[in-house]
Design an enzyme around this catalytic site. Structure first.
Site, PDB file in Angstrom:
ATOM      1  CD  GLU A 112       1.144   4.553 -11.508  1.00  0.00           C
ATOM      2  OE1 GLU A 112      -0.042   4.176 -11.448  1.00  0.00           O
ATOM      3  OE2 GLU A 112       1.493   5.637 -12.025  1.00  0.00           O
ATOM      4  CG  HIS A 115      -0.154   9.446  -9.045  1.00  0.00           C
ATOM      5  ND1 HIS A 115      -0.548  10.745  -8.818  1.00  0.00           N
ATOM      6  CD2 HIS A 115      -1.063   8.925  -9.901  1.00  0.00           C
ATOM      7  CE1 HIS A 115      -1.642  11.006  -9.513  1.00  0.00           C
ATOM      8  NE2 HIS A 115      -1.988   9.905 -10.171  1.00  0.00           N
ATOM      9  CG  HIS A 177      -6.575   9.932 -14.530  1.00  0.00           C
ATOM     10  ND1 HIS A 177      -7.447   9.660 -13.493  1.00  0.00           N
ATOM     11  CD2 HIS A 177      -5.327   9.853 -13.978  1.00  0.00           C
ATOM     12  CE1 HIS A 177      -6.772   9.425 -12.374  1.00  0.00           C
ATOM     13  NE2 HIS A 177      -5.478   9.544 -12.651  1.00  0.00           N
ATOM     14  CG  HIS A 283      -2.552  23.117 -26.980  1.00  0.00           C
ATOM     15  ND1 HIS A 283      -3.583  23.220 -26.077  1.00  0.00           N
ATOM     16  CD2 HIS A 283      -1.421  23.435 -26.282  1.00  0.00           C
ATOM     17  CE1 HIS A 283      -3.104  23.571 -24.889  1.00  0.00           C
ATOM     18  NE2 HIS A 283      -1.805  23.720 -25.000  1.00  0.00           N
ATOM     19  CG  HIS A 343       1.787  24.478 -19.919  1.00  0.00           C
ATOM     20  ND1 HIS A 343       1.715  25.837 -20.135  1.00  0.00           N
ATOM     21  CD2 HIS A 343       0.998  23.907 -20.880  1.00  0.00           C
ATOM     22  CE1 HIS A 343       0.935  26.095 -21.169  1.00  0.00           C
ATOM     23  NE2 HIS A 343       0.478  24.935 -21.632  1.00  0.00           N
TER      24      HIS A 343
END
Length: 378
Positions: A112, A115, A177, A283, A343
């Site tokens: 975290e 990032h 986000h 989806h 992906h």
């Protein structure tokens, strides 16, 4: 952690310094390789490098989310009020001891915070771009408002990042986000193509078709983000059917209720499994629509006479194939981390390709290019 401790601004100065340190490497590289170049070329190089690092940041953000590291440091912007997990080792150890498989562990805290460091570094680079664009505005063909808009957007994106943590992975915020990161990628892509001064002549109808394709792709990415943030990938583990049926029981009311916490249904209570199925199947349907529309655009571009158009068409075909393979891998292989990150990367690449295509075919750019070509030599 108490609500009042979710925001602890104590380490802001140290985090800002770390962001500057992270950005110094890319800035030094751009300067060394373009120190004798005109300002436009230096800014073009900085934009291209920032675009590359933003793409990497999107991938690392996906890695952070998919490893359940989003709450590795449950406050913002630091980690238990510290600039790194080193200073928070006692708090992390206590949290990990109380819940060994919980959201707070040493590895998740580092993921975290890395990032956040990378995001801060990208923010510094975009700040430099904005300042330099205004200083050199009289010698640039690109309006400084492009870089300014990018700076504003990266600040908005930072706010969404803070809310992602402090609102405990609220699905709508996490999805926003992700979309914000891709919007930042699109802004940088458009500026990079403008600096490249390329142009591509397409009919108005084909360009509008590309715009529709981009809009559908963004909607599909939003659906993909909704699948991921609600952990609905494994609601269907077979293909092309789902749970052995073409149309299994689905609960769209709960599945697409936006104002709800993670794992909660509409109005509270647990999110029904049929809601996860509805999210997943939607989806899949969206993926079919995108393959048809973007695939049609790719074929139309491949049959254009200009080599640049054919290259764009080939890039779209490769991107669609990549998305199909990685999406299928997520379903039949049990959502492996590599396929899941890949992906996300494929979606980001497709958005960048379509943004670049629309930028290169903008009527105003084509008009300027034609004027340059027709101008008499001095």
């Amino acid at each position: 952690m108490d609500v009042q401790n979710l925001y602890d601004l104590t380490p802001v100065a140290r985090l800002a310094l770390l962001g500057i340190v992270v950005a110094m490497g890319p800035l030094a590289w751009v300067w060394l390789h373009n120190r004798h170049a005109p300002p436009a070329r230096r800014l073009a190089a900085l934009t291209a490098l920032t675009l590359f690092l933003t793409f990497d940041l999107v991938l690392f953000g996906a890695f952070t989310r998919l490893t359940d590291s989003g709450l590795g440091c449950p406050d913002w912007p630091g980690c238990y009020g510290n600039a790194s997990p080193i200073g928070a080792r006692d708090e992390i150890h206590a949290a990990q001891s109380a819940m060994p498989t919980g959201p707070v562990t040493f590895s998740k805290a580092w993921i975290e915070m890395i990032h956040r460091y990378l995001a801060t570094g990208v923010g510094v680079l975009i700040t430099v771009m904005a300042i330099a664009s205004w200083i050199e505005r009289k010698r640039l063909a690109l309006s400084p408002w492009w870089a300014t808009a990018t700076f504003v957007w990266v600040c908005v994106q930072g706010a969404f990042g803070a809310l992602t943590v402090t609102m405990k992975l609220y699905p709508a915020i996490v999805t926003a986000h992700l979309l914000g990161g891709l919007a930042l990628l699109a802004l940088l892509t458009a500026q990079w193509r403008i600096y490249r001064a390329g142009s591509l002549a397409l009919t108005g109808g084909l360009r509008r078709y590309a715009g529709v394709a981009l809009a559908l792709l963004v909607a599909q990415v939003a659906l993909g983000g909704w699948v991921s943030t609600n952990y609905a990938v494994l609601a269907c583990t077979d293909f092309p059917t789902c749970q052995g049926q073409w149309w299994p029981p689905m609960d769209f009311e709960h599945g697409f209720a936006l104002l709800r916490e993670l794992g909660a249904g509409k109005g509270g209570g647990y999110l029904p499994f049929a809601a996860l199925t509805a999210i997943h199947v939607t989806h899949r349907v969206g993926a079919l629509v995108v393959i048809v529309v973007v695939g049609g655009l790719a074929l139309a571009l491949i049959h254009q006479p200009e080599p640049a158009a054919r290259r764009y068409g080939l890039a779209l075909v490769i991107g669609l194939a990549w998305q199909f393979v990685t999406g299928l891998g997520n379903v039949v292989l049990g959502w492996p981390l590599l396929a899941a990150v890949a992906h996300t990367g494929g979606a980001a690449a497709l958005i960048a390709v379509l943004t670049a295509l629309l930028t290169d075919t903008h009527p105003a750019r084509l008009g300027r290019t034609a004027a340059v070509r027709l101008a008499p030599a001095s």
